[in-house]
Design a protein around this motif. Structure first.
Motif, PDB file in Angstrom:
ATOM      1  N   LEU A 160       0.908  -1.176   0.204  1.00  0.00           N
ATOM      2  CA  LEU A 160      -0.031   0.019   0.102  1.00  0.00           C
ATOM      3  C   LEU A 160       0.884   1.485  -0.235  1.00  0.00           C
ATOM      4  CD1 LEU A 160      -2.613  -1.130   2.666  1.00  0.00           C
ATOM      5  CD2 LEU A 160      -3.095  -0.613   0.347  1.00  0.00           C
ATOM      6  N   SER A 161       1.812   1.262   0.712  1.00  0.00           N
ATOM      7  CA  SER A 161       2.729   2.253   0.823  1.00  0.00           C
ATOM      8  C   SER A 161       3.627   2.456  -0.281  1.00  0.00           C
ATOM      9  CB  SER A 161       3.891   2.007   2.231  1.00  0.00           C
ATOM     10  OG  SER A 161       4.672   3.325   2.172  1.00  0.00           O
ATOM     11  N   LYS A 162       4.244   1.367  -1.025  1.00  0.00           N
ATOM     12  CA  LYS A 162       4.566   1.753  -2.244  1.00  0.00           C
ATOM     13  C   LYS A 162       3.810   2.070  -3.327  1.00  0.00           C
ATOM     14  CE  LYS A 162       7.088  -2.354  -2.127  1.00  0.00           C
ATOM     15  NZ  LYS A 162       8.045  -3.394  -2.398  1.00  0.00           N
ATOM     16  N   ALA A 163       2.859   1.953  -3.122  1.00  0.00           N
ATOM     17  CA  ALA A 163       1.572   2.505  -4.262  1.00  0.00           C
ATOM     18  C   ALA A 163       1.316   3.805  -4.193  1.00  0.00           C
ATOM     19  CB  ALA A 163       0.345   1.576  -4.211  1.00  0.00           C
ATOM     20  N   GLY A 164       1.990   4.422  -3.055  1.00  0.00           N
ATOM     21  CA  GLY A 164       1.643   5.930  -2.798  1.00  0.00           C
ATOM     22  C   GLY A 164       0.399   6.097  -1.792  1.00  0.00           C
ATOM     23  N   HIS A 165      -0.028   5.273  -1.343  1.00  0.00           N
ATOM     24  CA  HIS A 165      -0.956   5.446  -0.102  1.00  0.00           C
ATOM     25  C   HIS A 165      -0.267   5.816   1.201  1.00  0.00           C
ATOM     26  CE1 HIS A 165      -3.887   4.477  -3.077  1.00  0.00           C
ATOM     27  NE2 HIS A 165      -3.131   3.273  -3.328  1.00  0.00           N
ATOM     28  N   ARG A 166      -0.641   6.738   1.808  1.00  0.00           N
ATOM     29  CA  ARG A 166      -0.057   7.088   3.359  1.00  0.00           C
ATOM     30  C   ARG A 166      -0.757   6.050   4.314  1.00  0.00           C
ATOM     31  NH1 ARG A 166       0.321  13.442   3.622  1.00  0.00           N
ATOM     32  NH2 ARG A 166      -1.626  13.289   4.381  1.00  0.00           N
ATOM     33  N   ILE A 167      -0.054   5.879   5.225  1.00  0.00           N
ATOM     34  CA  ILE A 167      -0.506   4.703   6.046  1.00  0.00           C
ATOM     35  C   ILE A 167      -0.380   5.480   7.659  1.00  0.00           C
ATOM     36  CG2 ILE A 167       0.064   2.434   7.318  1.00  0.00           C
ATOM     37  CD1 ILE A 167      -0.777   1.954   4.370  1.00  0.00           C
ATOM     38  N   ALA A 168      -1.498   5.380   8.398  1.00  0.00           N
ATOM     39  CA  ALA A 168      -1.458   5.639   9.739  1.00  0.00           C
ATOM     40  C   ALA A 168      -1.875   4.619  10.531  1.00  0.00           C
ATOM     41  CB  ALA A 168      -2.173   7.174   9.894  1.00  0.00           C
ATOM     42  N   ILE A 169      -1.509   4.633  11.931  1.00  0.00           N
ATOM     43  CA  ILE A 169      -2.224   3.674  12.906  1.00  0.00           C
ATOM     44  C   ILE A 169      -2.803   4.544  14.065  1.00  0.00           C
ATOM     45  CG2 ILE A 169      -1.469   1.878  14.421  1.00  0.00           C
ATOM     46  CD1 ILE A 169       0.891   1.470  12.550  1.00  0.00           C
ATOM     47  N   ALA A 170      -4.081   4.008  14.555  1.00  0.00           N
ATOM     48  CA  ALA A 170      -4.935   4.373  15.421  1.00  0.00           C
ATOM     49  C   ALA A 170      -4.914   3.118  16.494  1.00  0.00           C
ATOM     50  CB  ALA A 170      -6.098   5.062  15.123  1.00  0.00           C
ATOM     51  N   THR A 171      -4.332   3.239  17.467  1.00  0.00           N
ATOM     52  CA  THR A 171      -4.548   2.312  18.435  1.00  0.00           C
ATOM     53  C   THR A 171      -4.609   2.507  19.981  1.00  0.00           C
ATOM     54  OG1 THR A 171      -3.309   0.211  19.314  1.00  0.00           O
ATOM     55  CG2 THR A 171      -1.938   2.158  18.628  1.00  0.00           C
ATOM     56  N   ASN A 172      -5.766   1.791  20.612  1.00  0.00           N
ATOM     57  CA  ASN A 172      -5.823   1.751  21.877  1.00  0.00           C
ATOM     58  C   ASN A 172      -4.974   0.942  22.765  1.00  0.00           C
ATOM     59  OD1 ASN A 172      -8.224   3.509  21.574  1.00  0.00           O
ATOM     60  ND2 ASN A 172      -9.540   1.606  21.655  1.00  0.00           N
ATOM     61  N   GLN A 173      -4.251   1.421  23.568  1.00  0.00           N
ATOM     62  CA  GLN A 173      -3.103   0.888  24.330  1.00  0.00           C
ATOM     63  C   GLN A 173      -3.418   1.160  26.088  1.00  0.00           C
ATOM     64  OE1 GLN A 173      -0.796  -1.297  23.345  1.00  0.00           O
ATOM     65  NE2 GLN A 173      -1.937  -0.955  21.348  1.00  0.00           N
ATOM     66  N   SER A 174      -4.522   0.594  26.486  1.00  0.00           N
ATOM     67  CA  SER A 174      -4.767   1.061  27.829  1.00  0.00           C
ATOM     68  C   SER A 174      -3.990  -0.078  29.019  1.00  0.00           C
ATOM     69  CB  SER A 174      -6.114   0.523  28.388  1.00  0.00           C
ATOM     70  OG  SER A 174      -6.361  -1.019  28.324  1.00  0.00           O
ATOM     71  N   GLY A 175      -3.025  -0.947  28.386  1.00  0.00           N
ATOM     72  CA  GLY A 175      -1.988  -1.628  29.037  1.00  0.00           C
ATOM     73  C   GLY A 175      -0.980  -0.603  29.676  1.00  0.00           C
ATOM     74  N   ILE A 176      -1.040   0.367  29.225  1.00  0.00           N
ATOM     75  CA  ILE A 176       0.042   1.416  29.755  1.00  0.00           C
ATOM     76  C   ILE A 176      -0.631   2.014  31.117  1.00  0.00           C
ATOM     77  CG2 ILE A 176       1.169   3.895  29.500  1.00  0.00           C
ATOM     78  CD1 ILE A 176       1.329   3.171  26.498  1.00  0.00           C
ATOM     79  N   ALA A 177      -1.638   2.266  31.195  1.00  0.00           N
ATOM     80  CA  ALA A 177      -2.275   2.973  32.108  1.00  0.00           C
ATOM     81  C   ALA A 177      -2.672   1.753  33.405  1.00  0.00           C
ATOM     82  CB  ALA A 177      -3.888   3.519  31.981  1.00  0.00           C
ATOM     83  N   ARG A 178      -2.668   0.612  32.926  1.00  0.00           N
ATOM     84  CA  ARG A 178      -2.902  -0.485  33.917  1.00  0.00           C
ATOM     85  C   ARG A 178      -1.461  -1.272  34.425  1.00  0.00           C
ATOM     86  NH1 ARG A 178      -8.149  -2.914  32.289  1.00  0.00           N
ATOM     87  NH2 ARG A 178      -9.043  -1.798  30.572  1.00  0.00           N
TER      88      ARG A 178
END
Length: 189
Positions: A38-56
């Motif tokens: 996907l990236s090499k085809a010119g699309h931008r990749i972003a990630i959105a992730t919940n990581q409550s393990g930090i608060a825990r």
């Protein structure tokens, strides 16, 4: 085109347990390759992730950064890249604005990438929370059957997301194949 990915269950293996070490972070077979295509085809990749393990207290931001560095190195070795990673470190009881299904993570992505809106972007997730956050920001929702995706797909049959037509694929690689084949996304693969 901007493609926003959830992390656990979409990019890496996830069985409902917290991933607490860098060694425990393992990509789903084909997911890194799909991101690279996907990236090499010119699309931008972003990630959105919940990581409550930090608060825990299960792991710290240093471990999370290490996981993301591992992912980035694997991706860069294949010629791909991630434009931005947004994560929510909060416990669900904190009722923050960033934890999906709220839209704070997607707003961080929008602002970091200096976009006026996320309309037309694609949100790929394995849970209803991912899809609801994407729909709220006018993204096209895509569900993968990895991680929690099989259960989510069954639930969507009974309770659709209002105002959204969700496209479903077996995994991130199948999504990338269909998306790159164009035009449009085939329905419910």
């Amino acid at each position: 085109m901007l493609i926003i990915l959830d992390r656990d269950g979409v990019i890496n293996e996830y069985d409902g347990s917290y991933i607490c070490t860098i060694d425990d972070w393992r990509p789903i077979p084909g997911s890194i390759e799909a991101m690279a295509r996907l990236s090499k085809a010119g699309h931008r990749i972003a990630i959105a992730t919940n990581q409550s393990g930090i608060a825990r207290g299960f792991y710290g931001t240093d471990i999370l950064d290490g996981m993301h560095e591992k992912m980035s190195q694997l991706l860069e070795a294949l010629g791909g890249s991630v434009s931005f990673i947004a994560y929510c470190p909060h416990h669900p009881d904190e009722h923050c604005v960033c934890r999906k299904p709220r839209t704070g993570l997607l707003e961080q992505i929008r602002d970091h990438l200096q976009l006026d809106s996320l309309k037309g972007a694609i949100m790929v997730g394995d849970s209803r929370k991912d899809l609801e956050a994407g729909v709220a920001e006018h993204c096209q929702p895509v569900l993968v059957r990895t991680g929690n995706g099989k259960d989510t797909a069954r639930c969507l049959k009974d309770r659709a997301i209002p105002g959204a037509s969700v496209t479903i694929y077996d995994n991130l690689s199948a999504f990338a194949d269909a998306f790159l084949a164009g035009p449009g996304l085939a329905k419910n693969q």
